[in-house]
Write an enzyme that holds these catalytic residues in place. Structure first.
Site, PDB file in Angstrom:
ATOM      1  N   LYS A  76     -66.971 -71.213 -15.876  1.00 55.92           N
ATOM      2  CA  LYS A  76     -66.895 -71.419 -17.158  1.00 55.92           C
ATOM      3  C   LYS A  76     -66.106 -72.584 -17.436  1.00 55.92           C
ATOM      4  O   LYS A  76     -64.931 -72.574 -16.563  1.00 55.92           O
ATOM      5  CB  LYS A  76     -66.565 -70.333 -17.907  1.00 55.92           C
ATOM      6  CG  LYS A  76     -66.469 -70.361 -19.650  1.00 55.92           C
ATOM      7  CD  LYS A  76     -65.973 -69.147 -20.182  1.00 55.92           C
ATOM      8  CE  LYS A  76     -65.830 -69.191 -21.597  1.00 55.92           C
ATOM      9  NZ  LYS A  76     -65.793 -67.689 -22.282  1.00 55.92           N
ATOM     10  N   SER A 151     -68.646 -66.428 -25.853  1.00 57.28           N
ATOM     11  CA  SER A 151     -68.632 -67.719 -25.708  1.00 57.28           C
ATOM     12  C   SER A 151     -68.995 -68.227 -24.255  1.00 57.28           C
ATOM     13  O   SER A 151     -69.242 -69.360 -24.178  1.00 57.28           O
ATOM     14  CB  SER A 151     -66.852 -68.241 -25.965  1.00 57.28           C
ATOM     15  OG  SER A 151     -66.380 -67.454 -24.962  1.00 57.28           O
ATOM     16  N   SER A 175     -66.936 -61.985 -24.894  1.00 61.61           N
ATOM     17  CA  SER A 175     -67.550 -63.327 -24.437  1.00 61.61           C
ATOM     18  C   SER A 175     -68.234 -63.206 -23.004  1.00 61.61           C
ATOM     19  O   SER A 175     -68.957 -64.042 -22.741  1.00 61.61           O
ATOM     20  CB  SER A 175     -66.557 -64.209 -24.398  1.00 61.61           C
ATOM     21  OG  SER A 175     -66.276 -64.540 -25.790  1.00 61.61           O
TER      22      SER A 175
END
Lengths: 486, 483, 95
Positions: A76, A151, A175
């Protein structure tokens, strides 16, 4: 090759079926071909990946290979990666090439894994749909009209589409678990403090936790073992030994006590999602588990408490983006206040600003006790709910999200977006671990079963998830997207 | 009307750790800009703080040194505001649960009496960087080397009543931190900085007046001057029918005045909240006890011992205990020579006078305590007289000999006490001074006392200063009066 | 607790976020609804409940006082918007 699990790829590399270089080249080509549509990566580090793959192949040739040697992963774009842009999905950090590596990035590199690049995300990890990225929304490979969740939406979509077998995400209010559920993969949020936060760009420090996202619980166990552990650079990381999370995967579930929180099956839960979750629970019963209903009485306070605590911490954590030492700086500032105000107005997106404003307001004089202090008191009550529940049961189960993935652009109102995280947010407030595993489909969109355990019960959670995956094949399903291109 | 000033001080002491409070970067003074600002000090995305044990130990030692309560748990908070020298946009400090609780500091007033000043608390925090305004074509340059240097902020109760008392308090804090070795106390380099709260009220009134805060007063002299000026300003203002506004003022040493610093526009709201990147600091009793065992004797205790055990006056004891370097020097001289009063006298008069004249600190004295002790020992056992002693001191200062004994030997300064030798010199002087002898003998006895000085001088000169002056005096008197 | 436009302006200034009037109006609306949702907290009796700042009841670990970092100015300043002679440049700070 693209539909294999990390564990299967490890076995194939060990057996010499193909090299890490071949695997890496194959996946890079796939990303090249498919990610234009999916938008799951912000930065693809092809050259570095190929170099790392070659090194891994050499390591293997000398008989030094470890369990992760040569395995491709994605990160990420919240994990600082030396020499690579680390954008956090924000214009603010669009020009930020990190001068250092996050602890988990160091660990994964040292283990010989091969990072393919940095995945898309909601800006500064604030969002539940990945629509808050400066780099544009990510699409759900199961249905390109749907969001992948957020997210960590880029990580989830990339794994689901077979662009990479596993990725790291972070989870502050769901997330990892919610995008894992929306994309039909397995995602684990470890206990707070289990994985170092050093080099993981902070959103809300007392809630943030990094964790693995992969096809299977077994793969998550492999990855967690590589990234977990005490870090002297993170005061909140826990000094506690790291077990081999794969060791207990096969443990029998006979006699396992499962609690179903009454509050997780109430109004707002889509009936088809509930049906899928209840079917999953039947599978557990068939595996010898005992199921009972429990109560987490303060559940409905989790979202209000979170939307005080997280924005408050964020408002302070994001003050460092001031256009002075790194990141976006406005053109020709007239004075200091202009430098600050314009750099930040231009660098941050709407949702980030919204949370900075809430956090600043609730911390300000005259409001602190009513909001921040109150929220922290409620946080204790919420944690106590879980501690009490785990006196009676080994794990809790429920849906990861009240609905399957919703359509892109469907949720314009921030509050209705926030309410999506009703089943995941309390877990971060309590600091306990949670995992989402694929448990069915509603109109071709995946449903996630969420399993929760007491602090540091990761081995147990992985075991419970793994046994389910031995009995079901939801995690084996592949989206049509990218299939013909395999 | 009689006015009374009410003064409280916030003293920021840079702690003498090797590394910063939350990072492993060096705290050394004077490095090239930003070469000692590591990723954590710069507040790069993703970095995290880890607390330095050295800073904790120093803060606790200070607390023990002022007999303060050391709470078991202390907590770091964030103080949020934007400033270019504050990289993270917040300062990590301790707002609600400081590491050092209430304590007290004893100060010595001009008349030699002491007064106890209460300390409200002391807390740990990180220092900010520095802004440089020169030579950047209208821009300001930021150097973050100092960012993250540990500070102990010591907050007094408003117990001080005059500029002199405030200066004495600051000196007492300086003495304690340097005695403890927790700070170099170098005010010129900013190791100790001070904010002052001043208000005035009619004498006898209970309620406090409105206070003004004077920021960054960074020398003992300026503290005194700034406060004296501020008291005067406030009294004049009130007597002229005005009112004091609560504000921050800056002392300008060149103009010797304070002036208002901030306009009303900037109402600060620091939004303190517990730093989520740091956990509560819990100190167990064993740790505190271990630190207590390492404490040196502190100024107040030393002062008392110098008076009670060594028989020094309150004044001498206070001067000699005022700094650790001075006290240690004195005690070393005393140990070598075996006479505390003589040692005190030499350290305060001869040595301190010369240091002062040369603008030197006692740590830089060219005469070591060992050497001075050797000299004082020879004074005490009358090997040399006072005049020779001054010569020896001068020679030691100029590095003209290793020890007092070596200089005495080389220069033949040993006091002559042999009566025969002195008599021979006297006889010679009398023989060489017929006129003066005649005048002396014709003078009235009450005038002779003064006149004998001439002969003593001549004899001392003949002995190159080594004759025992008392002996010379007695023998001369005898010979002149009884001839 | 009702939110006034002045509260948003104040928060924006404290947070050094430039907002134009249109944005400010939208945030007044958004924040009002968020705070309305948050206000559910007020109904809970939390008397005697200690605030929870960290999910684990852990205490701070202390680091030995050692210098472990070396000069990396050149590398750190590569991502800086404006530097000169090793200093970060900002518009003139008026004291």
């Amino acid at each position: 090759m693209h539909d294999k699990t990390l564990t299967e790829l490890a076995a194939a590399l060990a057996a010499g079926e193909f090299s890490s270089r071949e695997l890496t080249e194959f996946l890079l080509a796939r990303i090249d071909r498919l990610d234009g549509e999916l938008n799951s990566f912000i930065t693809v580090t092809a050259d570095a990946a190929l170099e790392a793959a070659d090194r891994a192949d050499q390591t293997r040739a000398t008989g030094q290979a470890g369990p992760l040697t040569g395995l491709p992963l994605a990160l990420k774009d919240i994990f600082c990666t030396r020499g690579v842009r680390t954008s956090c999905g924000s214009r603010m950090l669009d020009n930020f090439v990190s001068p250092y590596d996050a602890t988990v990035v160091e660990k994964l590199a040292a283990a010989g894994s091969v990072s393919l690049g940095k995945t898309n995300m909601d800006e500064f990890a604030m969002g539940s749909s990945n629509e808050n990225s400066f780099y544009g929304p990510v699409k759900n490979p199961w249905d390109l009209a749907a969001v992948p969740g957020g997210s960590s939406g880029g990580s989830a979509a990339a794994v689901a589409a077979g662009l990479v077998p596993a990725a790291l995400g972070t989870d502050t209010g769901g997330s990892i678990r919610q995008p894992a559920a929306f994309c039909g993969i397995t995602g684990l949020k470890p206990t707070y403090g289990r994985v170092s936060r050093y080099g993981m760009v902070a959103y809300a420090s007392s809630l943030d936790q990094g964790g693995p996202m992969a096809r299977t619980a077994e793969d998550c166990a492999l990855l967690l073992g590589a990234i977990a552990g005490h870090d002297l650079r993170d005061s909140t990381s826990v000094a506690r030994g790291v077990p081999d999370y794969r060791e207990e995967l096969e443990t029998s579930l006979s006699g396992l006590k499962i609690g179903l929180p009454r509050e997780y099956f109430g109004d707002g839960l889509a009936p088809e999602v509930e049906a899928a979750v209840r079917d999953a629970i039947k599978v557990y019963e068939s595996l010898g588990a005992e199921v009972r209903e429990v109560s987490l009485p303060h559940t409905e306070l989790a979202i209000p408490a979170y939307y005080v605590i997280a924005p408050a911490e964020a408002s302070s954590n994001l003050s460092r983006y001031d256009g002075v030492r790194f990141g976006h700086r406005c053109e020709n500032p007239t004075d200091l206040v202009d430098l600050y105000k314009r750099s930040r107005a231009e660098g941050f997106g709407e949702e980030v600003k919204r949370r900075i404003l809430i956090g600043t307001h609730t911390l300000s004089e005259g409001f602190f006790d009513a909001y921040y202090k109150k929220a922290q008191q409620v946080r204790r009550l919420i944690r106590q709910d879980f501690l009490d529940a785990f006196e009676d049961v080994d794990v809790l189960m429920g849906p990861a999200s009240p609905t399957p993935a919703f359509d892109l652009g469907a949720k314009k109102d921030p509050v209705s977006m926030y309410l999506q995280d009703i089943y995941t947010i309390a877990i971060n407030l309590a600091g306990i671990p949670g995992i989402s595993v694929p448990a069915g489909f509603v109109q071709e969109r995946p449903v996630g079963l969420q399993i929760l355990g007491p602090h540091f019960a990761e081995s147990r959670l992985l075991n419970v998830a793994h046994r389910f995956q031995q009995a079901t094949d939801w995690h084996r399903r592949q989206p049509a997207f990218g299939k013909e291109n395999a | 009307m009689q006015w009374e000033a009410v003064i409280g001080l916030e003293v920021h002491v840079q702690l003498a750790t090797q590394s910063k409070i939350f990072s492993g970067a060096s705290t050394a003074f004077g490095a090239e800009p930003n070469t000692q600002a590591c990723a954590v000090d710069l507040g790069l995305p993703g970095v995290l703080p880890v607390l330095n044990e050295g800073a904790v130990a120093m803060a606790v030692k200070f607390g023990l040194g002022i007999n303060a309560e050391i709470p078991e748990t202390s907590v770091f908070d964030r103080k949020n505001y934007f400033y270019p020298d504050l990289p993270k946009g917040y300062q990590t400090s301790q707002m609600y649960q400081p590491i050092v609780g209430p304590g007290e500091v004893e100060i010595t007033l001009d008349d030699g009496t002491t007064k106890r000043i209460r300390v409200h608390h002391a807390h740990l925090e990180e220092d900010a960087g520095k802004s440089l305004h020169e030579d950047f074509h209208g821009m300001t340059g930021i150097d973050l080397n100092r960012a993250g240097t540990p500070l102990l902020e010591i907050v007094s109760e408003p117990d001080l009543r005059s500029a002199r008392e405030a200066a004495a308090y600051l000196k007492a804090i300086h003495a304690i931190v340097t005695y403890l070795g927790i700070s170099d106390g170098n005010m010129a380099e900013g190791s100790m900085r001070c904010d002052v709260n001043v208000s005035v009220r009619p004498k006898g009134q209970e309620t406090l007046g409105t206070r003004a805060e004077i920021k960054n007063v960074n020398s003992f002299r300026f503290v005194e001057k700034a406060i004296a000026h501020e008291i005067e300003r406030q009294v004049e203002l009130i007597e002229d029918g005005g009112t004091v506004v609560q504000e921050t003022r800056l002392y300008d040493p060149e103009a010797d005045e304070t002036r208002s610093m901030r306009t009303k526009e900037e109402a600060n709201d620091y939004r303190y909240f517990p730093c989520p990147d740091l956990l509560p600091v819990v100190l167990d009793q064993a740790y505190v006890d271990h630190l207590r065992a390492t404490l040196p004797e502190l100024p107040a205790e030393k002062r008392a011992r110098f008076q009670d055990e060594l028989g020094l006056s309150a004044y001498d004891a206070s001067v000699l205990a005022s700094s650790r370097a001075m006290a240690e020097y004195f005690e070393a001289v005393k140990d070598v020579c075996g006479d505390a009063k003589l040692a005190a006298n030499w350290v305060q008069v001869e040595l301190a006078g010369r240091l002062n004249k040369e603008g030197l600190d006692i740590a830089d004295s060219p005469v070591t305590a060992e050497q001075l002790g050797g000299l004082v020992a020879r004074v005490k056992d009358e090997t040399i007289n006072g005049k020779a002693a001054k010569q020896v001191f001068a020679a030691l200062w100029d590095g003209e000999g290793e020890s007092a004994d070596a200089i005495i030997e080389a220069r033949g300064l040993k006091q002559v006490t042999d009566t025969g030798a002195i008599e021979a010199m006297i006889d010679q002087v009398i023989a060489d001074s017929p006129v003066q002898v005649a005048q002396y003998r014709e003078a009235a006895p009450e005038k002779r006392g003064k006149m004998i000085g001439y002969f003593v001088g001549q004899v001392m000169k003949a002995s190159r200063g080594t004759a025992n002056p008392q002996q010379v005096n007695a023998l001369l008197k005898d010979k002149l009066d009884n001839a | 607790m009702a939110l006034e436009p002045e509260d948003v302006r104040r928060a924006a200034h404290l947070a050094r976020l430039g907002l134009d009037d249109r944005e400010a109006a939208r945030y007044v609306d958004d924040l009002s609804r968020i705070l309305e949702m948050v206000d559910r907290l007020q109904a809970v009796d939390t008397q005697g409940v200690a605030p929870l700042a960290h999910p684990l009841d852990a205490t701070q670990r202390l680091r030995a006082d050692e210098v472990t970092e070396s000069d990396q100015r050149e590398r750190f300043q590569r991502c800086a918007p404006a530097v000169e002679n090793g200093l970060y440049l900002v518009p003139r700070v008026v004291e």
